[in-house]
Each structure stands twice: as C-alpha cells, then as structure tokens.
Scaffold this active site. Structure first.
Site, short mmCIF file in Angstrom:
data_model
loop_
_atom_site.label_atom_id
_atom_site.label_comp_id
_atom_site.label_asym_id
_atom_site.label_seq_id
_atom_site.Cartn_x
_atom_site.Cartn_y
_atom_site.Cartn_z
N TYR A 38 -104.13 -23.85 -10.54
CA TYR A 38 -105.19 -24.82 -10.26
C TYR A 38 -106.30 -24.71 -11.30
O TYR A 38 -106.82 -25.71 -11.80
CB TYR A 38 -105.73 -24.56 -8.85
CG TYR A 38 -106.75 -25.56 -8.35
CD1 TYR A 38 -106.35 -26.73 -7.70
CD2 TYR A 38 -108.12 -25.33 -8.50
CE1 TYR A 38 -107.29 -27.64 -7.21
CE2 TYR A 38 -109.05 -26.23 -8.02
CZ TYR A 38 -108.64 -27.39 -7.38
OH TYR A 38 -109.58 -28.29 -6.90
N LYS A 52 -107.46 -27.77 -13.76
CA LYS A 52 -108.80 -28.37 -13.73
C LYS A 52 -109.54 -28.16 -15.05
O LYS A 52 -110.36 -29.01 -15.44
CB LYS A 52 -109.60 -27.81 -12.55
CG LYS A 52 -109.05 -28.27 -11.19
CD LYS A 52 -109.10 -29.79 -11.02
CE LYS A 52 -108.72 -30.23 -9.60
NZ LYS A 52 -108.81 -31.69 -9.42
#
Ligand code: NAD
Length: 253
Positions: free
Chosen positions: A157, A161
C-alpha cells in the site's frame, strides 16, 4: 452556486462508499453532474439514486477499474451523457494486509498496485484526450498518509500510494501549459469501511503501532470530500502538483 462547478462533468471513482460517496454528494451539491464509478454495484447505484433524489444528476458505472475496458466505459459515459470530462477524481483504492515486505505475496502486491496505481493511470490516460480537446480540466487523486511516509501501512500500500504521489506530480508538470491541473489529497485516518476493515499482517500492527499513535483524530469522509472539491474548483486555479494532507497534523509530527 458560487464554486464554478455548476453543470460540470465529474467522474468520481470508488464513489459507492466512504470518501468517494461523500465526494460525489459534495460535487452534486455544487450543481456538478457525476459519473459514480465503483466495483460495488449496489453502492454505486445507491449513491447515484441519492444524488438524483436530491435533485442532482448522476449515472452509475459498475466495474473493476483496473480493467481498461471499464475505464473506457466510464469515460464514454461521461462524454455521452455530460459532453466531456471537466474533473476526474481517482479515489478508488484498497488496503493491504499491513505486512512488511518479506511477508507480501505476489497476489497481494499485484492487486494493491493494480487497483491503487495502475487503475488511476488507465483512467487518466483515457480522460486526457478529452480534457486536452476542451482546453483544460482538473484531476484530483486520493493518495494517503502512506504516500508521504513509510509508517502508515504495509509495503504494498505504501509503495502504491507513493506511486500515486509521483503520478500526480508528473501530470501537473507535463500538462500545466495545456490548462490541466493535478493535485492529490493525503488522507490520514478516516472513518470508512476501508479503515475499519484493515487486515492485519504478520508484522504490521506491532511494528507500526508506535508510529500510528501519531495519527490524530479520525476524519469524517466529508472532510476529505471538501478538500477534493476545493482542489477541483476554480478557487484552486493556481494550485497544481500539490499533495494536501487532510490528517489533523499527522504529517506535521
Ligand atoms: P471505502 O472502502 O469505503 O471505499 C473505496 C471504494 O473503492 C469502495 O466503494 C470499493 O468498492 C471501490 N473499489 C475498490 N476497488 C475497486 C476497483 N478495482 N474498481 C472500482 N472500484 C473499486 O474506503 P475509503 O476510505 O473511502 O477509500 C477511498 C480512498 O481513500 C482509497 O484510495 C484509500 O486508499 C484512501 N485512503 C483512505 C484512508 C482511510 O483511513 N479511510 C486513509 C488514507 C487514504
């Protein structure tokens, strides 16, 4: 309606729940017309109905945005129904298992990168020709606190991002002469199903615990939506390439 968004054509991904739903409703309240795009058919249709019941205009497109054909359908719908795309909000995203890198499976890595980073790439690439033809547009991506630091989520993640942050800055620089602005919000903890459903991986919770203590108060999804609407609006006409933390000072710690 003073925001300059009245009648505008706006695509919001992940608009079937959470931050995306709040964003669709906030744009609709400014008079914008919304394509509500989400994998979750029930959520997408419910939000489109909610907008219409409040007197607004919305259409739901259901599908997995990591598929180019779905991205193309979203754009086609905006062009056919609303005459183009003035604003694109790449917001759909999924959490990882909060795992440290050695514990990330191929499947977890590929899915998280595909949904969080490749899907915004595919949709933005499909939207750009329409914005260029129209002489401009605004793109707002939902990054994350995990796009600013290494201590807010797992490896997959966090990498996805940081990728969204890079995509946003590249867009801002490459297209500023053509009237297209690209910005992102970096939400801190926000009260949505994603925040509630965080799967806990092998090391994540114990390793990240002390850092997550800096998080600050949880935001409501509408607090993220307000920042997205601002960045998309003419009020932000000289704001370009910015990653705006909406995080009760987490990024400032
Ligand atoms: P959410 O789970 O309520 O909403 C995400 C939506 O995206 C869901 O409706 C889901 O169906 C949709 N979606 C997921 N994968 C999709 C796909 N492949 N194709 C189409 N739609 C898909 O969660 P949220 O918190 O509102 O998440 C919105 C964004 O905010 C995400 O990008 C997330 O990473 C980011 N974010 C959330 C938080 C938080 O604390 N909630 C913090 C930082 C960043």
């Amino acid at each position: 309606m003073g925001s300059g968004l009245d009648g505008r054509s706006v695509i919001v991904t992940g608009a079937g729940s959470g931050i995306g739903r709040a964003t669709a409703l906030a744009f609709a309240a400014e008079g914008a017309r919304i394509v509500v795009a989400d994998l979750n058919a029930e959520g997408a249709r419910a939000v489109a109905e909610e907008v219409e019941k409040a007197g607004g205009t919305a259409v739901a497109v259901v599908g997995d945005l990591s598929d180019q054909a779905v991205a193309d359908e979203v754009v086609r719908t905006a062009v056919e129904r609303f005459g183009g795309v003035d604003v694109l909000v790449n917001n759909a995203g999924i959490m990882d298992r909060m795992s440290a890198l050695a514990d990330v499976s191929d499947a977890e890595w590929e899915r998280v990168i595909r949904v969080n980073l490749t899907a915004p790439f595919l949709l933005t690439r499909a939207v750009l020709p329409h914005m260029l033809r129209a002489g401009g547009g605004a793109i707002v991506n939902t990054a994350s606190e995990a796009g600013l630091r290494g201590s807010a989520a797992g490896a997959a993640y966090t990498a996805s991002k940081h990728g969204v942050v890079g995509l946003t800055k590249s867009l801002a620089v490459m297209y500023r002469k053509q009237g297209i602005r690209a910005n992102a919000i970096a939400p801190g903890g926000t009260r949505t199903s994603l925040a509630l459903d965080v799967e806990q991986g092998a090391h994540g919770p114990t390793t990240l615990g002390p850092y997550l203590a800096n998080m600050g108060k949880l935001a409501g999804p509408e607090e993220q939506a307000a920042a997205i609407v601002f960045l998309a609006s003419p009020s932000a006409s000289n704001v370009n390439g910015v990653i705006l933390p909406v995080d009760d000072a987490w990024a400032a710690v």
